[in-house]
Motif scaffolding. Sequence first.
Motif, PDB file in Angstrom:
ATOM      1  N   SER A 107       0.809  -1.212   0.000  1.00  0.00           N
ATOM      2  CA  SER A 107       0.000   0.000   0.000  1.00  0.00           C
ATOM      3  C   SER A 107       0.849   1.272   0.000  1.00  0.00           C
ATOM      4  O   SER A 107       0.378   2.327  -0.428  1.00  0.00           O
ATOM      5  N   VAL A 108       2.089   1.190   0.459  1.00  0.00           N
ATOM      6  CA  VAL A 108       2.970   2.354   0.462  1.00  0.00           C
ATOM      7  C   VAL A 108       3.272   2.801  -0.966  1.00  0.00           C
ATOM      8  O   VAL A 108       3.260   4.002  -1.272  1.00  0.00           O
ATOM      9  N   LEU A 109       3.520   1.843  -1.844  1.00  0.00           N
ATOM     10  CA  LEU A 109       3.878   2.182  -3.225  1.00  0.00           C
ATOM     11  C   LEU A 109       2.770   2.955  -3.953  1.00  0.00           C
ATOM     12  O   LEU A 109       3.042   4.034  -4.515  1.00  0.00           O
ATOM     13  N   PRO A 110       1.513   2.483  -3.961  1.00  0.00           N
ATOM     14  CA  PRO A 110       0.466   3.287  -4.624  1.00  0.00           C
ATOM     15  C   PRO A 110       0.212   4.611  -3.909  1.00  0.00           C
ATOM     16  O   PRO A 110      -0.173   5.599  -4.547  1.00  0.00           O
ATOM     17  N   GLY A 111       0.438   4.651  -2.585  1.00  0.00           N
ATOM     18  CA  GLY A 111       0.286   5.910  -1.863  1.00  0.00           C
ATOM     19  C   GLY A 111       1.297   6.944  -2.324  1.00  0.00           C
ATOM     20  O   GLY A 111       0.960   8.115  -2.550  1.00  0.00           O
ATOM     21  N   ILE A 112       2.546   6.517  -2.488  1.00  0.00           N
ATOM     22  CA  ILE A 112       3.593   7.427  -2.975  1.00  0.00           C
ATOM     23  C   ILE A 112       3.286   7.881  -4.392  1.00  0.00           C
ATOM     24  O   ILE A 112       3.445   9.063  -4.734  1.00  0.00           O
ATOM     25  N   CYS A 113       2.833   6.956  -5.235  1.00  0.00           N
ATOM     26  CA  CYS A 113       2.484   7.317  -6.613  1.00  0.00           C
ATOM     27  C   CYS A 113       1.346   8.344  -6.628  1.00  0.00           C
ATOM     28  O   CYS A 113       1.333   9.265  -7.452  1.00  0.00           O
ATOM     29  N   GLY A 114       0.384   8.190  -5.720  1.00  0.00           N
ATOM     30  CA  GLY A 114      -0.703   9.157  -5.626  1.00  0.00           C
ATOM     31  C   GLY A 114      -0.207  10.531  -5.217  1.00  0.00           C
ATOM     32  O   GLY A 114      -0.641  11.549  -5.770  1.00  0.00           O
ATOM     33  N   MET A 115       0.716  10.582  -4.255  1.00  0.00           N
ATOM     34  CA  MET A 115       1.265  11.872  -3.830  1.00  0.00           C
ATOM     35  C   MET A 115       2.044  12.547  -4.963  1.00  0.00           C
ATOM     36  O   MET A 115       1.965  13.768  -5.144  1.00  0.00           O
ATOM     37  N   LEU A 116       2.787  11.752  -5.731  1.00  0.00           N
ATOM     38  CA  LEU A 116       3.497  12.319  -6.888  1.00  0.00           C
ATOM     39  C   LEU A 116       2.511  12.882  -7.906  1.00  0.00           C
ATOM     40  O   LEU A 116       2.731  13.968  -8.466  1.00  0.00           O
ATOM     41  N   ALA A 117       1.407  12.173  -8.122  1.00  0.00           N
ATOM     42  CA  ALA A 117       0.370  12.672  -9.032  1.00  0.00           C
ATOM     43  C   ALA A 117      -0.212  13.983  -8.507  1.00  0.00           C
ATOM     44  O   ALA A 117      -0.486  14.910  -9.272  1.00  0.00           O
ATOM     45  N   GLY A 118      -0.390  14.078  -7.186  1.00  0.00           N
ATOM     46  CA  GLY A 118      -0.909  15.300  -6.585  1.00  0.00           C
ATOM     47  C   GLY A 118       0.025  16.480  -6.776  1.00  0.00           C
ATOM     48  O   GLY A 118      -0.413  17.603  -7.056  1.00  0.00           O
ATOM     49  N   PHE A 119       1.328  16.243  -6.630  1.00  0.00           N
ATOM     50  CA  PHE A 119       2.305  17.311  -6.855  1.00  0.00           C
ATOM     51  C   PHE A 119       2.320  17.745  -8.314  1.00  0.00           C
ATOM     52  O   PHE A 119       2.437  18.937  -8.615  1.00  0.00           O
ATOM     53  N   LEU A 120       2.201  16.784  -9.241  1.00  0.00           N
ATOM     54  CA  LEU A 120       2.171  17.133 -10.665  1.00  0.00           C
ATOM     55  C   LEU A 120       0.927  17.956 -10.991  1.00  0.00           C
ATOM     56  O   LEU A 120       0.987  18.902 -11.790  1.00  0.00           O
ATOM     57  N   TYR A 121      -0.201  17.609 -10.362  1.00  0.00           N
ATOM     58  CA  TYR A 121      -1.408  18.396 -10.571  1.00  0.00           C
ATOM     59  C   TYR A 121      -1.213  19.807 -10.027  1.00  0.00           C
ATOM     60  O   TYR A 121      -1.607  20.791 -10.675  1.00  0.00           O
ATOM     61  N   ARG A 122      -0.591  19.907  -8.872  1.00  0.00           N
ATOM     62  CA  ARG A 122      -0.394  21.219  -8.270  1.00  0.00           C
ATOM     63  C   ARG A 122       0.563  22.067  -9.100  1.00  0.00           C
ATOM     64  O   ARG A 122       0.442  23.300  -9.142  1.00  0.00           O
ATOM     65  N   LEU A 123       1.532  21.427  -9.758  1.00  0.00           N
ATOM     66  CA  LEU A 123       2.471  22.136 -10.627  1.00  0.00           C
ATOM     67  C   LEU A 123       1.850  22.487 -11.978  1.00  0.00           C
ATOM     68  O   LEU A 123       2.507  23.087 -12.826  1.00  0.00           O
ATOM     69  N   ASN A 124       0.598  22.053 -12.170  1.00  0.00           N
ATOM     70  CA  ASN A 124      -0.149  22.359 -13.391  1.00  0.00           C
ATOM     71  C   ASN A 124       0.530  21.779 -14.639  1.00  0.00           C
ATOM     72  O   ASN A 124       0.603  22.418 -15.697  1.00  0.00           O
ATOM     73  N   VAL A 125       1.037  20.543 -14.500  1.00  0.00           N
ATOM     74  CA  VAL A 125       1.656  19.854 -15.633  1.00  0.00           C
ATOM     75  C   VAL A 125       0.624  19.669 -16.740  1.00  0.00           C
ATOM     76  O   VAL A 125      -0.528  19.313 -16.478  1.00  0.00           O
ATOM     77  N   PHE A 126       1.033  19.906 -17.965  1.00  0.00           N
ATOM     78  CA  PHE A 126       0.133  19.841 -19.131  1.00  0.00           C
ATOM     79  C   PHE A 126      -1.031  20.832 -19.008  1.00  0.00           C
ATOM     80  O   PHE A 126      -2.061  20.655 -19.664  1.00  0.00           O
ATOM     81  N   TYR A 127      -0.870  21.844 -18.156  1.00  0.00           N
ATOM     82  CA  TYR A 127      -1.936  22.831 -17.921  1.00  0.00           C
ATOM     83  C   TYR A 127      -3.243  22.146 -17.521  1.00  0.00           C
ATOM     84  O   TYR A 127      -4.335  22.574 -17.903  1.00  0.00           O
ATOM     85  N   VAL A 128      -3.097  21.093 -16.723  1.00  0.00           N
ATOM     86  CA  VAL A 128      -4.260  20.269 -16.376  1.00  0.00           C
ATOM     87  C   VAL A 128      -5.310  21.071 -15.600  1.00  0.00           C
ATOM     88  O   VAL A 128      -6.515  20.791 -15.687  1.00  0.00           O
ATOM     89  N   ARG A 129      -4.887  22.075 -14.857  1.00  0.00           N
ATOM     90  CA  ARG A 129      -5.838  22.825 -14.037  1.00  0.00           C
ATOM     91  C   ARG A 129      -6.702  23.771 -14.874  1.00  0.00           C
ATOM     92  O   ARG A 129      -7.647  24.370 -14.361  1.00  0.00           O
ATOM     93  N   ARG A 130      -6.369  23.893 -16.145  1.00  0.00           N
ATOM     94  CA  ARG A 130      -7.197  24.709 -17.039  1.00  0.00           C
ATOM     95  C   ARG A 130      -8.207  23.862 -17.817  1.00  0.00           C
ATOM     96  O   ARG A 130      -9.101  24.395 -18.472  1.00  0.00           O
ATOM     97  N   ILE A 131      -8.032  22.547 -17.768  1.00  0.00           N
ATOM     98  CA  ILE A 131      -8.873  21.651 -18.564  1.00  0.00           C
ATOM     99  C   ILE A 131     -10.266  21.552 -17.941  1.00  0.00           C
ATOM    100  O   ILE A 131     -10.420  21.491 -16.718  1.00  0.00           O
ATOM    101  N   LYS A 132     -11.275  21.504 -18.792  1.00  0.00           N
ATOM    102  CA  LYS A 132     -12.648  21.275 -18.354  1.00  0.00           C
ATOM    103  C   LYS A 132     -13.300  20.246 -19.274  1.00  0.00           C
ATOM    104  O   LYS A 132     -13.083  20.251 -20.474  1.00  0.00           O
ATOM    105  N   PHE A 133     -14.076  19.365 -18.670  1.00  0.00           N
ATOM    106  CA  PHE A 133     -14.834  18.402 -19.445  1.00  0.00           C
ATOM    107  C   PHE A 133     -16.111  19.063 -19.972  1.00  0.00           C
ATOM    108  O   PHE A 133     -16.550  20.092 -19.438  1.00  0.00           O
ATOM    109  N   PRO A 134     -16.724  18.473 -21.006  1.00  0.00           N
ATOM    110  CA  PRO A 134     -18.060  18.948 -21.411  1.00  0.00           C
ATOM    111  C   PRO A 134     -19.015  18.861 -20.232  1.00  0.00           C
ATOM    112  O   PRO A 134     -18.879  18.006 -19.354  1.00  0.00           O
ATOM    113  N   ASP A 135     -19.990  19.741 -20.203  1.00  0.00           N
ATOM    114  CA  ASP A 135     -20.896  19.830 -19.058  1.00  0.00           C
ATOM    115  C   ASP A 135     -21.667  18.547 -18.776  1.00  0.00           C
ATOM    116  O   ASP A 135     -22.093  18.313 -17.643  1.00  0.00           O
ATOM    117  N   PHE A 136     -21.820  17.685 -19.808  1.00  0.00           N
ATOM    118  CA  PHE A 136     -22.615  16.479 -19.575  1.00  0.00           C
ATOM    119  C   PHE A 136     -21.880  15.479 -18.679  1.00  0.00           C
ATOM    120  O   PHE A 136     -22.503  14.575 -18.114  1.00  0.00           O
TER     121      PHE A 136
END
Length: 293
Positions: free
Chosen positions: A171-200
């Motif tokens: 469980s430690v390994l997927p937890g660490i991978c999740g935290m790395l994903a969280g840091f990448l999201y916070r760093l706005n990698v690929f401008y992910v924080r600007r992305i929006k899905f269609p309203d549906f």
Amino acid sequence: MNGGTSGFNNAPVTRAFIIASALFTILFGIQERSNKLGLSFQDVFHNIQLWKLAASVFAFSSTPELIFGLYLLYYFRVFERHIGSNKYSVFIVFSVIISLLLEIAALSFLQDPGLNLITSGPYGLIFSSFVQFYFDIPVSSRVRASGFGFSDKFFIYVAGLQLLFSSWKRSVLPGICGMLAGFLYRLNVFYVRRIKFPDFVPAFFSRFSWSSTQSTFSAAAASNVLGNLPAYAGRQVERNHPAPPAVAVEPPEDSISTLVSMGFDRIAVRQALVHARNDVNVATNILLEAQSH
């Protein structure tokens, strides 16, 4: 500290994900296949089992993991209220995909075909949320017990540690991978924080998950300012919120500074504190929920 008003008000995506996670876990438990959950090098690179990849996103492999996992997912619904269901859907997809790719990369590096190295469950999403929790949710109060000081965020971290070490290395390994994903999201990698899905997409989640029963207080709160104040606006909170006590105590400057440092408008912060009777935690929830609209 709590996750805001009770129930799933303004959090349909969280509700749908929790329902799916619980149903998948119960289904595999009834079929006595919980012990077969988890990813290994063999599953991914030789005897490809797509059902395990899908199950690893939702189903926990044990009851204790399910309890702590669903509790944390429920608490983190505050982030959906903060950024809105659309962007929270993007956050979920990004966290799940990136953490899963990192897990596959780790399996490729370790290359142990005889061992299930990664436990099952939405660890990527949960521990990605912990990154946002650490940076975005302030400490609103502290308590002392037996000479030790604890913040109101302490028990959330304890639940996270319990889940992180629930299956030790698996469980430690997927937890660490999740935290790395969280840091990448916070760093706005690929401008992910600007992305929006269609309203549906968020609308689908709203229809998918049934309406949860709300308490009288939750229903009253939902009809007030929480859904009407634009983000960072200085509009009068009293416009839609119930009137504060007849004698309102002026909010302390340190409480105002704490919330202003998070990016909230000073006028809105003061009004929220007045209505929360200077409870920083309650005022934070009012401001976060106001931003979700």
